[in-house]
Write a protein that holds these residues in place. Structure first.
Motif, PDB file in Angstrom:
ATOM      1  N   TYR A 137       0.735  -1.168  -0.084  1.00  0.00           N
ATOM      2  CA  TYR A 137       0.057   0.203  -0.036  1.00  0.00           C
ATOM      3  C   TYR A 137       0.739   0.983  -0.126  1.00  0.00           C
ATOM      4  CZ  TYR A 137      -3.575  -3.437   0.961  1.00  0.00           C
ATOM      5  OH  TYR A 137      -4.444  -4.397   0.656  1.00  0.00           O
ATOM      6  N   GLY A 138       2.204   1.073  -0.007  1.00  0.00           N
ATOM      7  CA  GLY A 138       3.126   2.280  -0.114  1.00  0.00           C
ATOM      8  C   GLY A 138       2.999   3.130   0.972  1.00  0.00           C
ATOM      9  N   LEU A 139       2.753   2.930   2.145  1.00  0.00           N
ATOM     10  CA  LEU A 139       2.920   3.830   3.094  1.00  0.00           C
ATOM     11  C   LEU A 139       4.338   4.350   3.453  1.00  0.00           C
ATOM     12  CD1 LEU A 139       1.168   5.418   5.400  1.00  0.00           C
ATOM     13  CD2 LEU A 139       2.181   3.807   7.038  1.00  0.00           C
ATOM     14  N   ARG A 140       4.697   5.646   3.355  1.00  0.00           N
ATOM     15  CA  ARG A 140       6.357   6.006   3.533  1.00  0.00           C
ATOM     16  C   ARG A 140       6.514   6.090   5.105  1.00  0.00           C
ATOM     17  NH1 ARG A 140      10.188   8.380   0.492  1.00  0.00           N
ATOM     18  NH2 ARG A 140      11.679   9.282   1.943  1.00  0.00           N
ATOM     19  N   GLU A 141       7.251   5.243   5.411  1.00  0.00           N
ATOM     20  CA  GLU A 141       7.461   5.138   6.960  1.00  0.00           C
ATOM     21  C   GLU A 141       8.843   5.840   7.131  1.00  0.00           C
ATOM     22  OE1 GLU A 141       6.353   2.273   9.558  1.00  0.00           O
ATOM     23  OE2 GLU A 141       6.207   0.863   7.664  1.00  0.00           O
ATOM     24  N   PRO A 142       8.974   6.557   8.331  1.00  0.00           N
ATOM     25  CA  PRO A 142       7.984   6.912   9.168  1.00  0.00           C
ATOM     26  C   PRO A 142       7.017   7.811   9.108  1.00  0.00           C
ATOM     27  CG  PRO A 142       9.990   7.810   9.971  1.00  0.00           C
ATOM     28  CD  PRO A 142      10.188   7.239   8.551  1.00  0.00           C
ATOM     29  N   MET A 143       7.316   8.838   8.259  1.00  0.00           N
ATOM     30  CA  MET A 143       6.244   9.973   8.443  1.00  0.00           C
ATOM     31  C   MET A 143       4.934   9.578   8.148  1.00  0.00           C
ATOM     32  SD  MET A 143       8.046  10.127   5.288  1.00  0.00           S
ATOM     33  CE  MET A 143       9.154  11.831   5.448  1.00  0.00           C
ATOM     34  N   GLY A 144       4.642   8.354   7.231  1.00  0.00           N
ATOM     35  CA  GLY A 144       3.204   8.010   6.917  1.00  0.00           C
ATOM     36  C   GLY A 144       2.536   7.661   8.132  1.00  0.00           C
ATOM     37  N   ALA A 145       3.208   6.988   8.754  1.00  0.00           N
ATOM     38  CA  ALA A 145       2.671   6.291  10.069  1.00  0.00           C
ATOM     39  C   ALA A 145       2.141   7.419  11.084  1.00  0.00           C
ATOM     40  CB  ALA A 145       3.760   5.244  10.953  1.00  0.00           C
ATOM     41  N   TYR A 146       2.959   8.337  11.520  1.00  0.00           N
ATOM     42  CA  TYR A 146       2.781   9.664  12.061  1.00  0.00           C
ATOM     43  C   TYR A 146       1.764  10.457  11.695  1.00  0.00           C
ATOM     44  CZ  TYR A 146       6.625   8.375  15.014  1.00  0.00           C
ATOM     45  OH  TYR A 146       7.596   7.464  15.786  1.00  0.00           O
TER      46      TYR A 146
ATOM     47  N   PRO B  73       8.058   2.999  -0.370  1.00  0.00           N
ATOM     48  CA  PRO B  73       8.676   1.744  -0.895  1.00  0.00           C
ATOM     49  C   PRO B  73       7.862   1.217  -2.240  1.00  0.00           C
ATOM     50  CG  PRO B  73       8.734   1.534   1.195  1.00  0.00           C
ATOM     51  CD  PRO B  73       7.800   2.705   1.131  1.00  0.00           C
ATOM     52  N   GLY B  74       8.504   0.873  -3.600  1.00  0.00           N
ATOM     53  CA  GLY B  74       7.753   0.325  -4.565  1.00  0.00           C
ATOM     54  C   GLY B  74       6.880   1.379  -5.273  1.00  0.00           C
ATOM     55  N   ARG B  75       6.413   2.608  -4.879  1.00  0.00           N
ATOM     56  CA  ARG B  75       5.715   3.352  -5.449  1.00  0.00           C
ATOM     57  C   ARG B  75       6.502   4.401  -6.657  1.00  0.00           C
ATOM     58  NH1 ARG B  75       0.028   2.821  -4.542  1.00  0.00           N
ATOM     59  NH2 ARG B  75      -0.287   1.133  -3.001  1.00  0.00           N
ATOM     60  N   ALA B  76       5.902   4.883  -7.578  1.00  0.00           N
ATOM     61  CA  ALA B  76       6.677   5.672  -8.748  1.00  0.00           C
ATOM     62  C   ALA B  76       6.130   7.192  -8.503  1.00  0.00           C
ATOM     63  CB  ALA B  76       6.368   5.112 -10.203  1.00  0.00           C
ATOM     64  N   ALA B  77       6.834   8.133  -8.572  1.00  0.00           N
ATOM     65  CA  ALA B  77       6.467   9.575  -8.391  1.00  0.00           C
ATOM     66  C   ALA B  77       5.567   9.787  -9.541  1.00  0.00           C
ATOM     67  CB  ALA B  77       7.667  10.257  -8.287  1.00  0.00           C
ATOM     68  N   GLU B  78       5.637   9.222 -10.635  1.00  0.00           N
ATOM     69  CA  GLU B  78       4.895   9.591 -11.764  1.00  0.00           C
ATOM     70  C   GLU B  78       3.355   9.196 -11.503  1.00  0.00           C
ATOM     71  OE1 GLU B  78       7.830   8.101 -12.012  1.00  0.00           O
ATOM     72  OE2 GLU B  78       7.555   6.431 -13.207  1.00  0.00           O
ATOM     73  N   ASP B  79       3.141   8.143 -10.564  1.00  0.00           N
ATOM     74  CA  ASP B  79       1.701   7.826 -10.541  1.00  0.00           C
ATOM     75  C   ASP B  79       1.095   8.706  -9.507  1.00  0.00           C
ATOM     76  OD1 ASP B  79       1.795   5.792 -12.165  1.00  0.00           O
ATOM     77  OD2 ASP B  79       2.583   4.315 -10.436  1.00  0.00           O
ATOM     78  N   ALA B  83      -3.926   7.844  -1.783  1.00  0.00           N
ATOM     79  CA  ALA B  83      -4.233   8.011  -0.202  1.00  0.00           C
ATOM     80  C   ALA B  83      -4.166   6.492   0.407  1.00  0.00           C
ATOM     81  CB  ALA B  83      -5.899   8.021  -0.289  1.00  0.00           C
ATOM     82  N   VAL B  84      -3.514   6.543   1.479  1.00  0.00           N
ATOM     83  CA  VAL B  84      -3.304   5.185   2.345  1.00  0.00           C
ATOM     84  C   VAL B  84      -4.128   5.477   3.690  1.00  0.00           C
ATOM     85  CG1 VAL B  84      -1.811   3.867   3.808  1.00  0.00           C
ATOM     86  CG2 VAL B  84      -0.740   5.061   1.576  1.00  0.00           C
ATOM     87  N   ALA B  85      -4.752   4.551   4.033  1.00  0.00           N
ATOM     88  CA  ALA B  85      -5.788   4.677   5.165  1.00  0.00           C
ATOM     89  C   ALA B  85      -5.757   3.654   5.904  1.00  0.00           C
ATOM     90  CB  ALA B  85      -7.061   4.565   4.509  1.00  0.00           C
ATOM     91  N   LEU B  86      -6.127   3.695   7.286  1.00  0.00           N
ATOM     92  CA  LEU B  86      -6.522   2.420   7.974  1.00  0.00           C
ATOM     93  C   LEU B  86      -7.958   2.486   7.883  1.00  0.00           C
ATOM     94  CD1 LEU B  86      -4.583   3.077  11.003  1.00  0.00           C
ATOM     95  CD2 LEU B  86      -4.430   1.118   9.744  1.00  0.00           C
ATOM     96  N   VAL B  87      -8.610   1.382   7.367  1.00  0.00           N
ATOM     97  CA  VAL B  87     -10.095   1.089   7.439  1.00  0.00           C
ATOM     98  C   VAL B  87     -10.502   0.295   8.357  1.00  0.00           C
ATOM     99  CG1 VAL B  87     -11.834   0.234   5.912  1.00  0.00           C
ATOM    100  CG2 VAL B  87     -10.245   1.894   4.713  1.00  0.00           C
ATOM    101  N   GLU B  88     -11.515   0.453   9.177  1.00  0.00           N
ATOM    102  CA  GLU B  88     -12.136  -0.142  10.132  1.00  0.00           C
ATOM    103  C   GLU B  88     -13.366  -0.665   9.513  1.00  0.00           C
ATOM    104  OE1 GLU B  88     -11.738   0.909  14.166  1.00  0.00           O
ATOM    105  OE2 GLU B  88     -13.960   1.013  14.549  1.00  0.00           O
ATOM    106  N   LEU B  89     -13.100  -2.210   9.092  1.00  0.00           N
ATOM    107  CA  LEU B  89     -14.128  -3.212   8.661  1.00  0.00           C
ATOM    108  C   LEU B  89     -15.234  -3.188   9.557  1.00  0.00           C
ATOM    109  CD1 LEU B  89     -12.000  -5.776   7.105  1.00  0.00           C
ATOM    110  CD2 LEU B  89     -12.602  -3.643   6.162  1.00  0.00           C
TER     111      LEU B  89
END
Lengths: 387, 132
Positions: A137-146, B73-79, B83-89
């Protein structure tokens, strides 16, 4: 000892750190650690052969061999940025228990010059099972976590980006008074908000520095501390608590850290209340980290950290001098900053801080944060008057 | 969209096989779901450690969210930012995920979401979420 409390049984008697205005040091690894240990021992008026305990955030035995010492006490807890607060806590227990008498703890990291010189250090990232369940999901740590924690705090309590920025501004005001700080130019809320967004709601200037840095402490018994080179700084209270490892999906409540347990426990051991604290050194990896410490250590109620920090209370001349060296945000941050909390707390309590010196402090708190808001370790430190 | 494709563990084959048919399973310890999956259930659930898998409703709401501007990690700047989220199911567990299908800055805490799927190179599908 008539009770089993650590209160006042051990004292920090020597400290050292190494930083540079360029953000880079010219040594690293065992050599840098050995230099730090020797400097801290000289500060204490002790010799390397006096040492019988060793702490570092890695397996300590190879370092001991390099140093040529034969410790009776090893402590290699490596849980992130609060490792060094844990080392003090455990070393104090070992001293109180008669396991050893003089313990050194050391830390070094040189990410900035490592990168420039193409040096590769060990370590697996990301840790499993995060590789399977979270890394995609590409969370950049640590800042993404904070950033996730900040987002939840804002949604729950109405905390604003301006309130977080005020923490960076007040921390910079301390750095302006510290000639050894990396960043000393005055900072405004607008400049923080205009700095590039890293992981919303955190901007670049909500985030700590990346610098080289190193530090060391010397802890000995309160009896031995009396005849050494410097006024003793006593350990009055210590406690550790962790509520998750690295993964934010495992943190029970993103608005409350494990400091809500470690802080009150350390304060109770010391017999103090938040109002008694003259200097707060609270690990500021990000502005939100400082805010959560204020609430979890009981300086204000849960949810009120933003309003509490809003009026400059944390800066020079404020009611709660916080991160007086300029913090991880403006002084130095090599990756595991907890060592520098201890060094600055000791220097404040000894009255050595020059322009940034807080008037006659007797109690300082060094509150370390490790992992992603994971492991919290709180130290209450005091002068002879507070003992 | 480039991303780190997750490895498969021995214990999780059933989960990943179900994703090929766009079915989201949750691991349970007795009657209690947990996330992230493990070969042995977390001790705080007071079970015997055995895990069984049950279908999830596939709905939930955003608990916390960050729009990542400097790619992880693994992601490309051009994309671009995402949004990265914690989703409560609906079942009560929190999952780290991406919310897609709307501008990332429109994702807010409390937003109802439902599962959607991102196909991986081997035909498995990675669960993500989209506004419900």
């Amino acid at each position: 000892m008539t009770d089993r409390s650590l209160r006042g049984t051990a004292a920090l008697v020597g400290v050292a750190d190494a930083v540079s205005p360029t953000g880079e040091l010219d040594t690293f690894g065992f050599e840098l650690e050995a230099r730090m240990i020797r400097e801290a021992l000289a500060d204490a008026g002790l010799r390397p052969s006096d040492v019988d305990g060793l702490c570092c955030a890695a397996p300590p035995s190879a370092l001991a061999e390099y140093l040529g010492i034969r410790p009776r006490f090893y402590e290699g807890t490596a849980i992130g940025g609060s490792s060094f607060e844990i080392h003090v806590e455990h070393a104090a227990a070992a001293i109180a228990a008669g396991l050893c008498e003089v313990v050194v703890g050391v830390y070094e990291a040189t990410p900035r010059s490592d990168r420039r010189h193409g040096r590769t250090r060990g370590g697996a990232y990301p840790p499993r099972p995060a590789a399977e369940w979270e890394a995609g999901y590409g969370l950049r740590e640590p800042m993404g976590a904070y950033a996730l924690a900040a987002s939840r705090h804002m949604a729950t309590y109405g905390t604003t980006s301006e309130q977080l920025a005020q923490i960076a501004v007040d921390t910079r005001r301390w750095a302006e008074l510290n000639p050894r700080a990396r960043h000393r130019a005055p900072l405004t809320i607008v400049e923080v908000l205009d700095s590039p967004m890293q992981a919303s709601p955190l901007h670049l200037l909500d985030c700590c520095l990346v610098t080289d840095g190193a530090g060391a402490f010397v802890l000995t018994s309160a009896d031995r501390a009396r005849d050494l080179a410097r006024p003793p700084v006593y350990l009055l209270g210590a406690a550790t608590y962790a509520d998750h490892g690295q993964s934010m999906s495992q943190m029970p409540d993103l608005t409350t850290t494990a400091g809500a347990v470690s802080g009150p426990a350390a304060f109770a051991m010391a017999g103090i209340k938040p109002d008694d604290v003259d200097v707060l050194m609270g690990y500021d990896s990000f502005t939100i980290t400082t805010l959560l410490h204020l609430e979890d250590l009981g300086f204000c109620a849960k949810g009120e950290g933003g309003a509490f920090a809003e009026d400059g209370r944390l800066g020079p001349g404020g009611a709660l001098p916080t991160n007086t060296n300029g913090g991880g945000l403006s002084y130095t941050h090599p990756g595991q900053y907890g060592m520098f909390l201890i060094v600055e707390a000791v220097r404040q309590l000894r009255g050595e801080c020059g322009a940034r010196q807080v008037a006659d402090p007797t109690i300082a708190v060094a509150h370390g944060s490790g992992g992603n808001l994971s492991t919290m370790a709180t130290l209450v430190l005091g002068t002879e008057a507070a003992r | 969209m480039k991303l780190l494709e997750p490895p498969v563990s021995d214990y999780s084959t059933v989960f990943w096989d179900a994703t090929r048919e766009e079915r989201l399973l949750l691991p349970y310890s007795g009657d209690r779901p947990f996330w992230y999956p493990r070969a042995v259930a977390p001790a705080h659930l007071d079970g015997d450690g055995e895990v069984d898998w049950r279908p999830a409703a596939g709905t939930g709401e955003v608990y916390a969210v960050t729009v990542v501007h400097r790619p992880g990690p693994g992601r490309a700047a051009e994309d671009g930012p995402y949004a990265v989220a914690l989703v409560e199911l609906a079942e009560g567990v929190r999952m780290l995920t991406n919310v897609v299908g709307c501008p990332p800055e429109d994702v807010v805490v409390g937003m109802p979401v439902r599962v959607c799927w991102h196909e991986l190179s081997d035909g498995r599908k990675l669960p993500m979420f989209t506004p419900a």
